[in-house]
Motif scaffolding. Structure first.
Motif, short mmCIF file in Angstrom:
data_model
loop_
_atom_site.label_atom_id
_atom_site.label_comp_id
_atom_site.label_asym_id
_atom_site.label_seq_id
_atom_site.Cartn_x
_atom_site.Cartn_y
_atom_site.Cartn_z
N ASN A 113 -9.47 3.17 -10.67
CA ASN A 113 -9.42 3.80 -10.14
C ASN A 113 -9.57 4.80 -10.35
OD1 ASN A 113 -10.95 5.02 -8.01
ND2 ASN A 113 -9.82 3.27 -6.58
N ASP A 132 -5.51 -0.18 -9.47
CA ASP A 132 -6.09 -0.44 -8.29
C ASP A 132 -4.99 -1.49 -8.33
OD1 ASP A 132 -6.56 -0.50 -6.06
OD2 ASP A 132 -8.90 0.23 -5.98
N SER A 133 -4.13 -1.53 -7.49
CA SER A 133 -3.45 -3.36 -7.05
C SER A 133 -4.42 -4.34 -7.02
CB SER A 133 -2.37 -2.88 -6.27
OG SER A 133 -2.73 -2.45 -5.23
N GLU A 134 -5.14 -3.82 -6.21
CA GLU A 134 -6.78 -4.67 -5.53
C GLU A 134 -7.46 -4.56 -6.75
OE1 GLU A 134 -8.60 -3.22 -2.23
OE2 GLU A 134 -6.19 -2.95 -0.79
N ARG A 135 -7.64 -4.21 -8.20
CA ARG A 135 -8.04 -5.34 -9.22
C ARG A 135 -7.79 -5.89 -10.24
NH1 ARG A 135 -11.98 0.74 -9.88
NH2 ARG A 135 -12.73 0.71 -8.50
N ASP A 164 0.57 -0.91 0.24
CA ASP A 164 0.01 -0.26 0.03
C ASP A 164 1.09 1.07 0.17
OD1 ASP A 164 -1.64 2.03 1.78
OD2 ASP A 164 -3.14 1.17 0.91
N LEU A 181 -8.03 6.81 -7.14
CA LEU A 181 -7.71 6.42 -5.89
C LEU A 181 -6.25 7.07 -5.53
CD1 LEU A 181 -6.72 3.46 -4.84
CD2 LEU A 181 -4.99 2.95 -7.04
N ARG A 193 -8.51 -2.48 -14.16
CA ARG A 193 -7.83 -1.70 -13.06
C ARG A 193 -8.05 -0.86 -12.83
NH1 ARG A 193 -2.33 -4.62 -12.21
NH2 ARG A 193 -3.01 -4.73 -10.12
N GLN A 233 -5.18 8.14 -2.03
CA GLN A 233 -3.95 7.85 -1.27
C GLN A 233 -3.37 9.11 -1.06
OE1 GLN A 233 -2.43 5.52 -4.36
NE2 GLN A 233 -3.13 3.39 -2.33
#
Length: 385
Positions: free
Chosen positions: A271, A256-259, A230, A274, A269, A278
């Motif tokens: 966002n 987005d690393s979570e997508r 993160d 984002l 992916r 952040q």
């Protein structure tokens, strides 16, 4: 008569075609023989078919070369002069120009702000071509020494001033710490500008290792790969608390690393909110955030997860509680380019470290594809007609 230029046809489809040779249209015009142009990250939004570019549009807003013809109203330029052009086209006499806001000239386009070869910014032919017309040439063209520093001077058209503008929007002061999200050309120039301004600590966030290596080698930055951790938490942990200032050099296509997606830059992916969120986490209370990454008000075909382009889900409550301030908008290149040119001439700045590829104009379609894929080692592409 015709010349060669990079022409847009459809999504991911550009070619080098015959186009009309530019001519003087006004007494204050000049004609430039292009010696170097560059592919910009913001060109990719149009290349991907996501900015509403029309078929037949000639791309390119990072341009330098030699004056070959001048209108009868041009006083300070003559054939043979070597110049670099700000990507902003400005008149120099409207209210915004008089106040130094050359990026929002009211004369050159229906909406404030004009540029070479860019959608919604006037009818001006782009400079990824053999020649280009220079409106208001006395005002817009920046004179250069007769030879040398080609790789450095082309950066004055956009990315070096834009990176510098990011630090200005963030009000970065000597000795302060700063987080830069994005290590494309603008992000790297923002980090490099922070170094030149005497920042105490510089953090750069990206996922392309070759770009992060440039940030380490040339910007003295601590780098963070957002696919591995993160980013906001990593910055706060490394710094021992939030940093003083932040810069968004990514824009609305943030990954987005979570997508999940079929490839690292799959649009699924994305966002758009984002990076700003952040930075809200990573910047200390009463800090300032400069946003030079591109955000657009509408898009022809946005990803399904983006409800409506231009509307972001921002943690404004946290930003309000922290008293954060934001600065946004395209760079007024003429506000900075003369000083930055002189820093190059004196040896204080060498922004040409960005350049990874120098190719002929005919190679533009291949390099657009490779740059769009964020291929390792493709950081800045120069085109030589």
């Amino acid at each position: 008569m015709s010349i060669r230029g990079v022409v847009y046809h459809d999504s991911h489809d550009v070619s080098v075609d015959e186009i009309d040779e530019p001519t003087l249209e006004h007494p204050n015009d000049a004609i430039l023989d292009v010696t170097t142009s560059a592919i910009c990250g913001s060109d990719l939004h149009m290349y991907e078919g996501r900015a509403g570019a029309d078929e037949g549009m000639v791309f390119g807003h990072e341009i330098m070369g030699e004056i070959t013809e001048v209108g009868e109203g041009v006083d300070t330029l003559e054939p043979g002069d070597r110049v670099v052009l700000p990507f902003n086209i400005a008149c120099g006499f409207c209210e915004n120009c008089e106040e130094g806001n050359y990026n929002y000239c009211e004369t050159v386009a229906e909406t404030p702000g004009g540029a070479y070869g860019y959608v919604k910014m006037g009818p001006y032919q782009g400079g990824q071509a053999e020649k280009v017309r220079v409106p208001y040439a006395d005002f817009n063209a920046l004179s250069l020494p007769e030879e040398g520093h080609e790789e450095d001077f082309i950066m004055l058209a956009d990315v070096f001033p834009t990176g510098w503008h990011g630090t200005e929007l963030a009000d970065l002061q000597p000795g302060e710490s700063v987080a830069v999200f994005g290590a494309g050309p603008v992000g790297l120039m923002a980090a490099y500008s922070a170094k030149l301004k005497g920042a105490s600590e510089i953090y750069v966030v990206d996922r392309v290792e070759s770009r992060l290596e440039l940030a380490e080698d040339h910007c003295d930055a601590t780098t963070i790969n957002f696919e591995e951790t993160d980013a906001a938490e990593a910055i706060v942990d490394a710094h021992g608390g939030p940093v003083d200032k932040g810069i968004d050099a990514v824009g609305y296509q943030a990954i987005d690393s979570e997508r999940d997606g079929d490839h690292p830059y799959d649009h699924e992916r994305e966002n758009p909110s984002l990076v700003i969120n952040q930075l809200i986490q990573a910047v200390e209370a009463t800090g300032k955030i400069g946003i030079v990454g591109l955000y657009i008000s509408e898009e022809p075909d946005p990803p399904e997860q983006v409800d409506e382009q231009g509307l972001l889900n921002i943690d404004l409550g946290i930003a309000f509680e922290k008293g954060l301030q934001f600065g946004t908008g395209q760079c007024p290149v003429k506000r900075y380019n003369r000083r930055l040119r002189d820093m190059i001439v004196s040896g204080r700045a060498e922004p040409g470290f960005l350049v990874s590829h120098e190719v002929e104009l005919e190679d533009a379609p291949e390099m657009y594809e490779r740059f769009d894929e964020r291929e390792e080692g493709v950081t800045k592409v120069l085109l030589h007609p």
